[in-house]
Design an enzyme around this catalytic site. Structure first.
Site, PDB file in Angstrom:
ATOM      1  N   GLY A  26     -12.184 -13.557 -75.709  1.00 35.13           N
ATOM      2  CA  GLY A  26     -11.921 -12.792 -74.493  1.00 35.13           C
ATOM      3  C   GLY A  26     -10.469 -12.891 -74.044  1.00 35.13           C
ATOM      4  N   GLU A  73      -8.728 -10.371 -76.004  1.00 31.21           N
ATOM      5  CA  GLU A  73      -9.176  -9.058 -75.510  1.00 31.21           C
ATOM      6  C   GLU A  73      -8.459  -8.677 -74.211  1.00 31.21           C
ATOM      7  OE1 GLU A  73     -13.332 -10.344 -75.992  1.00 31.21           O
ATOM      8  OE2 GLU A  73     -13.689  -8.365 -76.879  1.00 31.21           O
ATOM      9  N   ALA A 105     -13.621 -16.405 -73.239  1.00 28.65           N
ATOM     10  CA  ALA A 105     -14.552 -16.419 -72.116  1.00 28.65           C
ATOM     11  C   ALA A 105     -14.954 -17.870 -71.871  1.00 28.65           C
ATOM     12  CB  ALA A 105     -15.774 -15.583 -72.465  1.00 28.65           C
ATOM     13  N   GLU A 115     -15.543 -15.165 -81.915  1.00 26.05           N
ATOM     14  CA  GLU A 115     -16.892 -15.057 -81.336  1.00 26.05           C
ATOM     15  C   GLU A 115     -18.005 -15.168 -82.366  1.00 26.05           C
ATOM     16  OE1 GLU A 115     -14.334 -13.202 -80.478  1.00 26.05           O
ATOM     17  OE2 GLU A 115     -14.328 -12.743 -78.322  1.00 26.05           O
TER      18      GLU A 115
HETATM   19  N1  3HC Z   1     -15.163 -22.152 -72.585  1.00 23.92           N
HETATM   20  C1  3HC Z   1     -15.424 -23.307 -71.947  1.00 23.92           C
HETATM   21  N2  3HC Z   1     -14.916 -24.483 -72.309  1.00 23.92           N
HETATM   22  C2  3HC Z   1     -14.099 -24.494 -73.383  1.00 23.92           C
HETATM   23  C3  3HC Z   1     -13.794 -23.331 -74.103  1.00 23.92           C
HETATM   24  C4  3HC Z   1     -14.367 -22.114 -73.671  1.00 23.92           C
HETATM   25  N3  3HC Z   1     -14.114 -20.959 -74.291  1.00 23.92           N
HETATM   26  N4  3HC Z   1     -12.957 -23.657 -75.117  1.00 23.92           N
HETATM   27  C5  3HC Z   1     -12.752 -24.969 -75.036  1.00 23.92           C
HETATM   28  N5  3HC Z   1     -13.439 -25.488 -73.997  1.00 23.92           N
HETATM   29  C6  3HC Z   1     -13.442 -26.893 -73.564  1.00 23.92           C
HETATM   30  C7  3HC Z   1     -13.937 -27.826 -74.629  1.00 23.92           C
HETATM   31  O1  3HC Z   1     -15.331 -27.941 -74.599  1.00 23.92           O
HETATM   32  C8  3HC Z   1     -13.245 -29.117 -74.252  1.00 23.92           C
HETATM   33  O2  3HC Z   1     -13.967 -29.658 -73.169  1.00 23.92           O
HETATM   34  P1  3HC Z   1     -14.073 -31.251 -72.986  1.00 23.92           P
HETATM   35  O3  3HC Z   1     -12.673 -31.725 -72.840  1.00 23.92           O
HETATM   36  O4  3HC Z   1     -14.931 -31.401 -71.790  1.00 23.92           O
HETATM   37  O5  3HC Z   1     -14.731 -31.739 -74.254  1.00 23.92           O
HETATM   38  C9  3HC Z   1     -11.898 -28.650 -73.711  1.00 23.92           C
HETATM   39  O6  3HC Z   1     -12.088 -27.269 -73.365  1.00 23.92           O
HETATM   40  C10 3HC Z   1     -10.755 -28.740 -74.706  1.00 23.92           C
HETATM   41  O7  3HC Z   1     -11.158 -28.126 -75.920  1.00 23.92           O
HETATM   42  P2  3HC Z   1     -10.851 -28.778 -77.348  1.00 23.92           P
HETATM   43  O8  3HC Z   1     -11.146 -30.219 -77.320  1.00 23.92           O
HETATM   44  O9  3HC Z   1     -11.529 -27.935 -78.358  1.00 23.92           O
HETATM   45  O10 3HC Z   1      -9.260 -28.591 -77.405  1.00 23.92           O
HETATM   46  P3  3HC Z   1      -8.338 -28.184 -78.617  1.00 23.92           P
HETATM   47  O11 3HC Z   1      -6.971 -28.150 -78.098  1.00 23.92           O
HETATM   48  O12 3HC Z   1      -8.678 -29.002 -79.810  1.00 23.92           O
HETATM   49  O13 3HC Z   1      -8.752 -26.679 -79.000  1.00 23.92           O
HETATM   50  C11 3HC Z   1      -9.252 -24.364 -78.583  1.00 23.92           C
HETATM   51  C12 3HC Z   1      -8.551 -25.639 -78.096  1.00 23.92           C
HETATM   52  C13 3HC Z   1      -8.598 -23.859 -79.873  1.00 23.92           C
HETATM   53  C14 3HC Z   1      -9.114 -23.319 -77.525  1.00 23.92           C
HETATM   54  C15 3HC Z   1     -10.738 -24.676 -78.874  1.00 23.92           C
HETATM   55  O14 3HC Z   1     -11.277 -25.327 -77.744  1.00 23.92           O
HETATM   56  C16 3HC Z   1     -11.593 -23.471 -79.140  1.00 23.92           C
HETATM   57  O15 3HC Z   1     -11.644 -23.010 -80.263  1.00 23.92           O
HETATM   58  N6  3HC Z   1     -12.285 -22.978 -78.089  1.00 23.92           N
HETATM   59  C17 3HC Z   1     -13.190 -21.863 -78.228  1.00 23.92           C
HETATM   60  C18 3HC Z   1     -12.442 -20.564 -78.341  1.00 23.92           C
HETATM   61  C19 3HC Z   1     -13.411 -19.429 -78.442  1.00 23.92           C
HETATM   62  O16 3HC Z   1     -14.337 -19.452 -79.211  1.00 23.92           O
HETATM   63  N7  3HC Z   1     -13.176 -18.387 -77.639  1.00 23.92           N
HETATM   64  C20 3HC Z   1     -14.060 -17.269 -77.621  1.00 23.92           C
HETATM   65  C21 3HC Z   1     -15.097 -17.491 -76.575  1.00 23.92           C
HETATM   66  S1  3HC Z   1     -16.340 -16.241 -76.565  1.00 23.92           S
HETATM   67  C22 3HC Z   1     -15.637 -14.918 -75.820  1.00 23.92           C
HETATM   68  O17 3HC Z   1     -14.486 -14.940 -75.498  1.00 23.92           O
HETATM   69  C23 3HC Z   1     -16.525 -13.742 -75.563  1.00 23.92           C
HETATM   70  C24 3HC Z   1     -15.771 -12.501 -75.214  1.00 23.92           C
HETATM   71  O18 3HC Z   1     -15.645 -11.683 -76.353  1.00 23.92           O
HETATM   72  C25 3HC Z   1     -16.471 -11.718 -74.155  1.00 23.92           C
END
Ligand code: 3HC
Ligand code: NAI
Length: 699
Positions: A107, A110, A68, A130
């Site tokens: 997400g 999912e 998400a 998450e």
């Molecule tokens: N939402 C918004 N921005 C995000 C994001 C997300 N989920 N994931 C990453 N970004 C942004 C980062 O803040 C970063 O922004 P910046 O360049 O402005 O600093 C950019 O994307 C690149 O991210 P990374 O520097 O972390 O890039 P990497 O290649 O090192 O890693 C990744 C990529 C593995 C995808 C890592 O960013 C990550 O772990 N992201 C979070 C993943 C996550 O937790 N997903 C679950 C979200 S909650 C959800 O899905 C709820 C659902 O159940 C309803």
């Protein structure tokens, strides 16, 4: 048509009888509102198109949907929300397949679970992280994963939040096939296979979860024992438990519990921590070109030098370690060997790799003259200005032009160190934290004359070592230790005035810190603080309240863990216990000072401790030692065991509000007006209603 509207990040392309749905929302294809709306619309269109019989969804760029859009959390949600999109996709009358590459997380995974088949590239990783953000999978993950892989495996996956490689995901039953190639090419091939009956499709909603109350109870007990402070894990278990019933009811409960997590302050804290880790890299020098670093010289093979050398070796750098004599060298080398052996045990390294590193990458010397060829020198000798100056004078004569000269000093003035060289632009502070091969923080301390590309090199090194680099300015203790020196005093005042060291430690760990201040002092060695206090004695302002308890302890030769006793006793076996001799010292010192001990509640202790920490942190901001509040948060999260779910001291300060902090300081100032002073920035914020979060945006 509205030409001003942004083009949708989702495109639908028909190739023969296959509908390709492509998600293109750089950098990580987060499921923002535009992605959700685009995906729902594309699926509906493809379903309605008579020419289409299979729908394949994949991501453009480096990854499938990585989750998400977490920037949207805390704002009003906009339809279609992700569960609606996924339910719509699952209900589609035509087979839908997702092609996963990169990181299909949260997400994003999912969405894949709502499809009728999942194919992954060999390098893909899937996962539901998450829980690390203070929430749990809220778009059907808690209902569909147990249907696919059973309750025990679902609990493990969702509560750990770990990433799972394609091979393991296939074995677990999370995906249906691994295929090689570009996502688009795989999508077209897989569509053909579905059409020809070579790849079966099914809906998770048609599967049933086998009940397993014992696994649910064990998980609940485990969470209560290991993570008593956390809100979302128990909610996740509750949602997973509902997966044995009808899907619709389970999804409804999941949504309600998910929203409770979204509304919790822990979600805000943990997501702040996620962004803090990334925000710190945004430095004024980010456009400067870092210098190439392949070889590192480390001077001093003690606690820090050996840890720093280990960290560098683990990242593939060549290291030369320098010590004063052969004995010290072999001790240093021994520590590095032991550290690397531990890395093998933890699965970070193979035994062959360890042997290769020790044979090819590590050399030792007692002659600084051997440092003529290295790209970077990190000095980690005794904390003594004269010793350090002497070393930098020598380095100035020895190091090749362009070599970066770094000091790991904890407190000393790096401008003064740089000034003994003819190349102060190449001098920088690289302040590691003990144990240096494990702790993730690296303070990159920028001195007056440090060149921008040398700063950029410090940050590139942090990244290479998989550490979190934070930019700091020069002052006594930089960001972290300067704040620590200040709030350590309030712990001493509380001890003198009535609280026991163990009560203070318990209150602070109850707040969520990994360790309390007295346990930390015992671990670091009480002699270190003792030496610092002796050094500071001459310049200590007469109005400053001085607590001599720790000096008395040190006078007995009790320096903490390494001597078997300090504030606590450290038996060979079993847990540390409060040191009864320390209780006697405290009592005697109170009597000498004419203090009648009073009761402090744990809340009162935490309030004073945190207020002191925040007050000094604000002064660190005022002085420009830290550029933004979020930099201070990162220092405390990655170097000082600050509870991640509280986001860091500055994020926590915002939850209290500046006015409340001013009120507290003014109340405490009635007891000690020298120690408790309201920083001007905080006073201004209290008047204007400003926040530290707003300062992060501005700078
Ligand atoms: N939402 C918004 N921005 C995000 C994001 C997300 N989920 N994931 C990453 N970004 C942004 C980062 O803040 C970063 O922004 P910046 O360049 O402005 O600093 C950019 O994307 C690149 O991210 P990374 O520097 O972390 O890039 P990497 O290649 O090192 O890693 C990744 C990529 C593995 C995808 C890592 O960013 C990550 O772990 N992201 C979070 C993943 C996550 O937790 N997903 C679950 C979200 S909650 C959800 O899905 C709820 C659902 O159940 C309803
Ligand atoms: P230590 O006492 O464990 O190690 C220092 C080593 O330097 C000793 O092995 C000594 O033999 C060697 N040494 C002294 N003079 C030398 C010289 N001229 N040439 C070569 N080697 C020499 O000390 P520690 O704890 O490793 O600290 C080193 C530096 O790191 C200090 O500046 C300290 O302030 C800083 N630091 C310490 C942290 C800690 O937690 N211990 C954390 C972060 C920084």
């Amino acid at each position: 048509m509205d030409m001003t509207a942004d083009p949708s990040p989702v495109t639908l392309e028909i190739v023969g009888a296959t509908a390709l749905i492509i998600i293109d929302n750089p950098p990580v294809n987060a499921a923002s509102h535009a992605v959700r709306a685009g995906l729902a619309e594309a699926v509906a269109k493809a379903e309605a198109d008579d020419a289409v019989d299979v729908i394949a969804v994949y991501g453009a760029g480096r990854t499938f949907i990585a989750g998400a859009d977490i920037r949207e959390f805390g704002k009003p949600s906009k339809d279609p929300i992700l569960p609606q999109v996924i339910n719509g996709m699952e209900a589609c009358s035509k087979p839908v397949v997702t092609i996963l590459h990169g990181t299909a997380l949260g997400g994003g995974f999912e969405v894949a679970l709502g499809a009728h088949a999942r194919v992954a590239l060999p390098s893909a990783q899937v996962g539901l992280p998450e829980i690390t953000l203070g929430i749990f999978p809220g778009a059907g993950g808690t209902q569909r994963v147990p249907r696919l892989i059973g309750i025990p495996a679902a609990l493990e996956m969702i509560l750990s939040g770990r990433r799972i490689g394609a091979d393991e995901a296939l074995k677990m039953g999370l995906i249906d096939r691994i295929d090689e190639g570009e996502p688009r090419e795989v999508a077209l091939r897989v569509a053909e296979d579905i059409r020809a009956g070579r790849l079966a499709t099914r809906k998770c909603s048609d599967l049933a979860t086998t009940p397993d109350d014992a696994a649910l109870e064990a998980a609940t007990a485990d969470i209560k024992r290991k993570q008593p402070n956390l809100f979302s894990p128990l909610k996740a278990v509750e949602a997973i438990a509902a997966s044995t019933g009808p899907l619709e009811a389970g999804l409804k409960l999941e949504r309600a519990l998910f929203m409770q997590c979204i509304d919790s302050p822990q979600r805000a804290g943990l997501i702040h921590a996620f962004f803090a880790e990334r925000a710190v890299a945004k430095i004024p020098e980010k456009d400067a070109t870092p210098r190439e670093i392949a070889s590192v010289g480390v001077i001093g093979g003690g606690t820090m030098g050996s840890g720093i050398a280990t960290a560098a070796l683990l990242s593939g750098l060549s290291v030369t370690l320098a010590e004063r004599d052969a004995d010290a060298l072999s001790r240093g080398r021994g520590t590095i060997e032991k550290n690397l052996a531990q890395a093998v045990k933890r699965g970070k390294l193979t035994e062959e790799k360890r042997e290769a590193i020790l044979a090819d990458k590590l050399s030792t010397t007692t002659e600084l003259a051997d440092f003529g060829g290295v790209d970077l020198v990190i000095e980690a000798v005794f904390e003594d200005m004269e010793v350090k100056k002497d070393i930098f004078r020598q380095l100035d004569a020895i190091a090749k032009p362009g070599a970066v000269l770094a000091t790991n000093t904890s407190y000393l003035d790096i401008d003064e160190i740089a000034a003994v060289t003819a190349r102060p632009a190449d001098v920088i502070g690289l302040h590691f934290f003990s144990p240096a091969h494990i702790m993730r923080l690296l303070e990159v301390v920028v001195a007056d004359k440090t060149a921008p590309e040398v700063v950029a090199t410090g940050f590139a090194l942090a990244k290479r070592l998989r550490k979190v680099g934070v930019r700091a300015g020069v002052c006594d203790g930089f960001i972290g230790n300067r704040i620590l020196s200040h709030y350590k005093k309030v712990a001493d005042y509380l001890m003198m005035d009535g609280a026991s060291p163990e009560q203070i430690d318990r209150a602070v760990t109850g707040f969520g810190f990994a360790m309390g201040p007295f346990a930390v002092s015992d671990l670091a060695g009480l002699d270190i603080g003792w030496a610092a206090r002796k050094r500071q004695a001459a310049t200590r302002p007469p109005e400053e309240r001085y607590i001599p308890i720790a000096d008395r302890i040190c006078e007995n030769g009790w320096f903490g863990r390494k001597t078997g006793q300090g504030f606590y006793l450290y038996p060979d076996e079993g847990k540390p216990t409060p040191n009864p001799e320390v209780a006697k010292i405290i009592e005697a010192e109170r009597a000498k000072a004419g203090i009648t001990p009073r009761d402090f509640s744990d809340d009162e202790i935490v309030s004073r401790f945190m207020t002191a920490m925040i007050a000094e942190a604000v002064r660190v901001l005022e002085d420009g030692i830290a550029r933004r509040p979020i930099d201070i948060d990162a220092v405390y999260l990655f170097g000082y065991g600050f509870p991640r779910f509280r986001g860091g001291p500055m994020h926590y300060a915002d939850t209290l509000g500046a006015a409340e902090l001013v009120r507290r300081i003014e109340t405490y100032a009635k007891e000690d007006a020298h120690y408790w002073q309201v920083p001007q920035m905080l006073r201004d914020m209290a008047v204007s209603g400003g926040t530290f979060a707003a300062l992060n945006e501005e700078r």
